[in-house]
Motif scaffolding. Structure first.
Motif, PDB file in Angstrom:
ATOM      1  N   MET A  62       0.655  -1.261   0.081  1.00  0.00           N
ATOM      2  CA  MET A  62      -0.079  -0.046   0.050  1.00  0.00           C
ATOM      3  C   MET A  62       0.805   1.305   0.319  1.00  0.00           C
ATOM      4  O   MET A  62       1.899   1.422   0.715  1.00  0.00           O
ATOM      5  N   LYS A  63       0.570   2.299  -0.813  1.00  0.00           N
ATOM      6  CA  LYS A  63       1.065   3.314  -0.880  1.00  0.00           C
ATOM      7  C   LYS A  63       1.175   4.074   0.487  1.00  0.00           C
ATOM      8  O   LYS A  63      -0.104   4.307   0.829  1.00  0.00           O
ATOM      9  N   GLN A  64       2.048   4.764   0.902  1.00  0.00           N
ATOM     10  CA  GLN A  64       1.875   5.774   2.084  1.00  0.00           C
ATOM     11  C   GLN A  64       1.479   7.265   1.367  1.00  0.00           C
ATOM     12  O   GLN A  64       1.764   7.817   0.374  1.00  0.00           O
ATOM     13  N   LYS A  65       0.530   7.941   2.204  1.00  0.00           N
ATOM     14  CA  LYS A  65      -0.035   9.197   1.782  1.00  0.00           C
ATOM     15  C   LYS A  65       0.778  10.193   2.341  1.00  0.00           C
ATOM     16  O   LYS A  65       1.362  10.378   3.448  1.00  0.00           O
ATOM     17  N   VAL A  66       1.288  11.203   1.561  1.00  0.00           N
ATOM     18  CA  VAL A  66       1.922  12.534   1.861  1.00  0.00           C
ATOM     19  C   VAL A  66       1.171  13.587   1.556  1.00  0.00           C
ATOM     20  O   VAL A  66       1.042  13.693   0.352  1.00  0.00           O
ATOM     21  N   LEU A  67       1.216  14.633   2.539  1.00  0.00           N
ATOM     22  CA  LEU A  67       0.388  16.091   2.018  1.00  0.00           C
ATOM     23  C   LEU A  67       1.511  17.074   2.105  1.00  0.00           C
ATOM     24  O   LEU A  67       2.024  17.296   3.633  1.00  0.00           O
ATOM     25  N   PHE A  68       1.764  17.797   1.328  1.00  0.00           N
ATOM     26  CA  PHE A  68       2.473  19.024   1.249  1.00  0.00           C
ATOM     27  C   PHE A  68       1.694  20.283   1.557  1.00  0.00           C
ATOM     28  O   PHE A  68       0.704  20.388   0.720  1.00  0.00           O
ATOM     29  N   ILE A  69       2.117  21.003   2.425  1.00  0.00           N
ATOM     30  CA  ILE A  69       1.217  22.056   2.870  1.00  0.00           C
ATOM     31  C   ILE A  69       2.087  23.527   2.801  1.00  0.00           C
ATOM     32  O   ILE A  69       3.125  23.540   3.260  1.00  0.00           O
ATOM     33  N   CYS A  70       1.472  24.528   2.086  1.00  0.00           N
ATOM     34  CA  CYS A  70       2.206  25.691   2.283  1.00  0.00           C
ATOM     35  C   CYS A  70       0.957  26.759   2.200  1.00  0.00           C
ATOM     36  O   CYS A  70      -0.226  26.546   2.045  1.00  0.00           O
ATOM     37  N   VAL A  71       1.305  27.966   2.268  1.00  0.00           N
ATOM     38  CA  VAL A  71       0.255  28.923   2.428  1.00  0.00           C
ATOM     39  C   VAL A  71      -0.834  29.196   1.291  1.00  0.00           C
ATOM     40  O   VAL A  71      -1.913  29.018   1.552  1.00  0.00           O
ATOM     41  N   HIS A  72      -0.165  29.426   0.031  1.00  0.00           N
ATOM     42  CA  HIS A  72      -1.036  29.727  -1.075  1.00  0.00           C
ATOM     43  C   HIS A  72      -1.195  28.372  -2.032  1.00  0.00           C
ATOM     44  O   HIS A  72      -1.993  28.401  -2.926  1.00  0.00           O
ATOM     45  N   ASN A  73      -0.378  27.266  -1.813  1.00  0.00           N
ATOM     46  CA  ASN A  73      -0.657  25.973  -2.788  1.00  0.00           C
ATOM     47  C   ASN A  73      -0.330  26.487  -4.062  1.00  0.00           C
ATOM     48  O   ASN A  73      -0.887  26.159  -4.866  1.00  0.00           O
ATOM     49  N   SER A  74       0.586  27.322  -4.302  1.00  0.00           N
ATOM     50  CA  SER A  74       1.031  27.827  -5.718  1.00  0.00           C
ATOM     51  C   SER A  74       2.384  27.570  -6.370  1.00  0.00           C
ATOM     52  O   SER A  74       2.641  27.794  -7.356  1.00  0.00           O
ATOM     53  N   ALA A  75       3.236  27.179  -5.436  1.00  0.00           N
ATOM     54  CA  ALA A  75       4.647  26.973  -5.934  1.00  0.00           C
ATOM     55  C   ALA A  75       5.191  25.878  -4.858  1.00  0.00           C
ATOM     56  O   ALA A  75       5.264  24.625  -5.589  1.00  0.00           O
ATOM     57  N   ARG A  76       5.513  26.036  -3.888  1.00  0.00           N
ATOM     58  CA  ARG A  76       6.509  25.227  -3.195  1.00  0.00           C
ATOM     59  C   ARG A  76       5.695  23.744  -2.917  1.00  0.00           C
ATOM     60  O   ARG A  76       6.356  22.335  -3.115  1.00  0.00           O
ATOM     61  N   SER A  77       4.399  23.691  -2.334  1.00  0.00           N
ATOM     62  CA  SER A  77       3.697  22.482  -2.215  1.00  0.00           C
ATOM     63  C   SER A  77       3.313  21.585  -3.351  1.00  0.00           C
ATOM     64  O   SER A  77       3.582  20.574  -3.626  1.00  0.00           O
ATOM     65  N   GLN A  78       3.130  22.708  -4.519  1.00  0.00           N
ATOM     66  CA  GLN A  78       3.065  22.028  -5.991  1.00  0.00           C
ATOM     67  C   GLN A  78       4.191  21.315  -6.476  1.00  0.00           C
ATOM     68  O   GLN A  78       4.056  20.223  -7.131  1.00  0.00           O
ATOM     69  N   MET A  79       5.311  21.916  -6.114  1.00  0.00           N
ATOM     70  CA  MET A  79       6.640  21.352  -6.917  1.00  0.00           C
ATOM     71  C   MET A  79       6.957  20.108  -6.078  1.00  0.00           C
ATOM     72  O   MET A  79       7.248  19.170  -6.606  1.00  0.00           O
ATOM     73  N   ALA A  80       6.704  20.290  -4.751  1.00  0.00           N
ATOM     74  CA  ALA A  80       7.025  18.928  -3.989  1.00  0.00           C
ATOM     75  C   ALA A  80       6.134  17.818  -4.244  1.00  0.00           C
ATOM     76  O   ALA A  80       6.549  16.712  -4.235  1.00  0.00           O
ATOM     77  N   GLU A  81       5.006  18.130  -4.458  1.00  0.00           N
ATOM     78  CA  GLU A  81       3.874  16.922  -4.622  1.00  0.00           C
ATOM     79  C   GLU A  81       4.511  16.330  -6.019  1.00  0.00           C
ATOM     80  O   GLU A  81       4.479  15.187  -6.338  1.00  0.00           O
TER      81      GLU A  81
END
Length: 80
Positions: free
Chosen positions: A1-20
């Motif tokens: 089973m895959k582990q779930k990972v949630l990346f969070i940043c303030v606007h979900n416009s760059a860092r978290s999108q890139m990390a995902e």
């Protein structure tokens, strides 16, 4: 089973999108990656261009406006 990972940043416009996108690209067989923002905004065009330069397209990524639902699901599923 895959582990779930949630990346969070303030606007979900760059860092978290890139990390995902990086986690999906590098370890997509082992992890289910998601991103969310506290105050979702617009996708940063510089982030889109930077990722495009290395061959990853995030231009069609959606913003997660349901941060509370995602966070609750991620926390509740950590024991699976």
């Amino acid at each position: 089973m895959k582990q779930k990972v949630l990346f969070i940043c303030v606007h979900n416009s760059a860092r978290s999108q890139m990390a995902e996108a990086f986690l999906k690209e590098i370890c997509g067989d082992y992890f289910e990656a998601h991103s969310a923002g506290l105050e979702p905004g617009r996708l940063n065009p510089l982030a889109v261009e930077a990722m495009r330069e290395i061959g990853i397209d995030i231009s069609q990524n959606l913003f997660q406006k349901r941060f509370r639902h995602l966070a609750a699901g991620a926390v509740m599923n950590t024991d699976e």
